[in-house]
Design an enzyme around this catalytic site. Structure first.
Site, PDB file in Angstrom:
ATOM      1  N   ASP A  50       0.849  -1.187   0.000  1.00  0.00           N
ATOM      2  CA  ASP A  50       0.000   0.000   0.000  1.00  0.00           C
ATOM      3  C   ASP A  50       0.897   1.254   0.000  1.00  0.00           C
ATOM      4  OD1 ASP A  50      -2.432   1.371   0.188  1.00  0.00           O
ATOM      5  OD2 ASP A  50      -2.429   1.335   2.387  1.00  0.00           O
ATOM      6  N   GLY A 109      -7.401   8.518   7.412  1.00  0.00           N
ATOM      7  CA  GLY A 109      -7.527   8.802   8.833  1.00  0.00           C
ATOM      8  C   GLY A 109      -8.958   8.920   9.317  1.00  0.00           C
TER       9      GLY A 109
HETATM   10  P1  13P Z   1      -8.751   4.985   5.839  1.00  0.00           P
HETATM   11  O1  13P Z   1      -7.810   5.794   6.668  1.00  0.00           O
HETATM   12  O2  13P Z   1      -9.972   5.771   5.476  1.00  0.00           O
HETATM   13  O3  13P Z   1      -9.089   3.672   6.434  1.00  0.00           O
HETATM   14  O4  13P Z   1      -7.997   4.675   4.441  1.00  0.00           O
HETATM   15  C1  13P Z   1      -7.123   3.588   4.320  1.00  0.00           C
HETATM   16  C2  13P Z   1      -6.335   3.622   3.046  1.00  0.00           C
HETATM   17  O5  13P Z   1      -6.617   4.315   2.106  1.00  0.00           O
HETATM   18  C3  13P Z   1      -5.170   2.719   2.980  1.00  0.00           C
HETATM   19  O6  13P Z   1      -4.447   2.896   1.807  1.00  0.00           O
HETATM   20  O1  G3H Z   2      -3.077   4.763   3.671  1.00  0.00           O
HETATM   21  C1  G3H Z   2      -2.519   4.605   4.752  1.00  0.00           C
HETATM   22  C2  G3H Z   2      -2.820   3.392   5.557  1.00  0.00           C
HETATM   23  O2  G3H Z   2      -3.885   3.648   6.430  1.00  0.00           O
HETATM   24  C3  G3H Z   2      -1.589   2.893   6.256  1.00  0.00           C
HETATM   25  O3  G3H Z   2      -1.219   3.732   7.294  1.00  0.00           O
HETATM   26  O4  G3H Z   2       1.216   4.255   6.934  1.00  0.00           O
HETATM   27  O5  G3H Z   2       0.160   4.399   9.227  1.00  0.00           O
HETATM   28  O6  G3H Z   2       0.571   2.186   8.160  1.00  0.00           O
HETATM   29  P1  G3H Z   2       0.269   3.639   7.943  1.00  0.00           P
HETATM   30 ZN    ZN Z   3      -4.463   4.905   1.073  1.00  0.00          ZN
END
Ligand code: 13P
Ligand code: G3H
Ligand code: ZN
Length: 325
Positions: free
Chosen positions: A95, A192
């Site tokens: 991600d 968030g």
């Molecule tokens: P949220 O913070 O809305 O759960 O989004 C998660 C996200 O986009 C991870 O890539």
């Molecule tokens: O898009 C972000 C995800 O919620 C992951 O968050 O970088 O704190 O692991 P993180």
């Molecule tokens: Zn994201």
């Protein structure tokens, strides 16, 4: 030593997205950082018969160690196959990959899908970096997600937010020149637990479905991804605040809007914050109501159980992915 995801029992996302597009639902992209989250996600998806994309962020790799994460994902696949008698397709996805090097490291260690997030780069630099990742990934049959447009931040001025929405006139060229398999776009969501500034009882503003429709017109049938799609469910925010938390004003995307998006070209919906809120709420509740408890299993266990329920709810009622594996 390089490892192929095919030897780990994982799938890439190509077939998943094709079916999701035809079926009018979205595949969940759930983030995990630890064992309890991973268990809740895969067991919840196995029980609801949903395909799943397990997401690992750069932060998760730093937190849990990339070697350990790979073995955890491998263990999760074996567990659902043997102990839950489930054949759901499972993708292991990076991600918000920040560079070609991070994407390559993940591909070489067994990821079946990566995101290269070049959204902060110029259009041309984003294309160049994304194309480089696509060439490396496709040679190994790994899927790639790109991004155009920057997800709005709550601190931004309105005019600034508007200028960061995805520009539909750019998507066709981006997709053609990079060869990506899916595209994350910005239509009003953000990461968030504080996505919108609204007064108590007020509805958050709707997502920009007009931009989504414009994008769909220009790249028909192409898989679109929505980031920042947690709903920040009030019951868990209230539980957190009841037991000593301070999350005033936390607001997310209403679930009915996500359901609407899932029926369109949106084939993947990313949810992380909702899971974090559930886990925190249950841990706070146990620690506050059972002050003598000090066995981590006694508070992580209920958190895991509640997270599994959330996963099933999302798959059944929001994404529509339940029963589609
Ligand atoms: P949220 O913070 O809305 O759960 O989004 C998660 C996200 O986009 C991870 O890539
Ligand atoms: O898009 C972000 C995800 O919620 C992951 O968050 O970088 O704190 O692991 P993180
Ligand atoms: Zn994201």
């Amino acid at each position: 030593m390089t490892v192929s995801y095919k030897d780990l029992g994982l799938s890439n996302s190509r077939e998943m997205f094709k079916k999701a597009m035809e079926g009018g639902y979205a595949i969940p992209g759930y983030n995990f950082n630890n064992m309890e989250q991973l268990q809740a996600i895969v067991i919840g998806c196995a029980k609801s018969g949903s395909p799943v994309i397990l997401q690992v962020s750069k932060g998760a790799r730093d937190y849990a160690n990339s070697i350990l994460l790979r073995h955890m994902a491998m263990g999760a696949v074996e567990m659902v196959r043997k102990d839950y008698n489930s054949n759901i397709p499972i993708v292991l996805h990076l991600d918000h990959g920040d560079s070609f090097e991070t994407c390559k490291a993940c591909i070489d260690s067994g990821f079946s899908s990566v995101m290269i997030d070049g959204s902060a780069l110029s259009f041309e630099d984003n294309i160049a970096e994304t194309k480089k990742v696509v060439e490396y990934a496709h040679a190994r049959d790994v899927s790639v997600e790109g991004e155009l447009g920057v997800l709005a931040g709550i601190e931004d001025e309105v005019s600034h937010e508007v200028s960061h929405y995805t520009r539909p006139e750019e998507v066709e060229e981006f997709v053609k020149r990079t060869g990506v398999d899916s595209l994350a776009i910005s239509i009003g969501t953000s990461h968030g637990a504080y996505k919108f500034k609204v007064k108590p009882g007020e509805e958050p503003p709707p997502l920009r479905f007009d931009i989504l429709e414009e994008v769909e017109k220009r790249i028909p049938g192409f898989p679109i991804v929505l980031h920042g799609a947690s709903s920040v469910m009030p019951e868990y925010v209230e539980l957190i605040n009841k037991y000593g938390g301070a999350l005033e004003g936390a607001v997310g995307v209403p679930e009915y809007q996500l359901r609407k998006a899932a029926k369109s070209a949106v084939c993947k919906i990313n949810i992380d914050s909702d899971g974090r809120l559930v886990v925190t709420a249950k841990i706070r509740e146990v620690l506050a109501t059972k002050p003598k408890e000090f066995d981590p299993r006694k508070y992580l266990g209920p958190a895991r159980e509640e997270l599994e329920k959330l996963i099933i709810h999302k798959n059944e009622n929001v994404l529509g992915s339940a029963g589609r594996a």
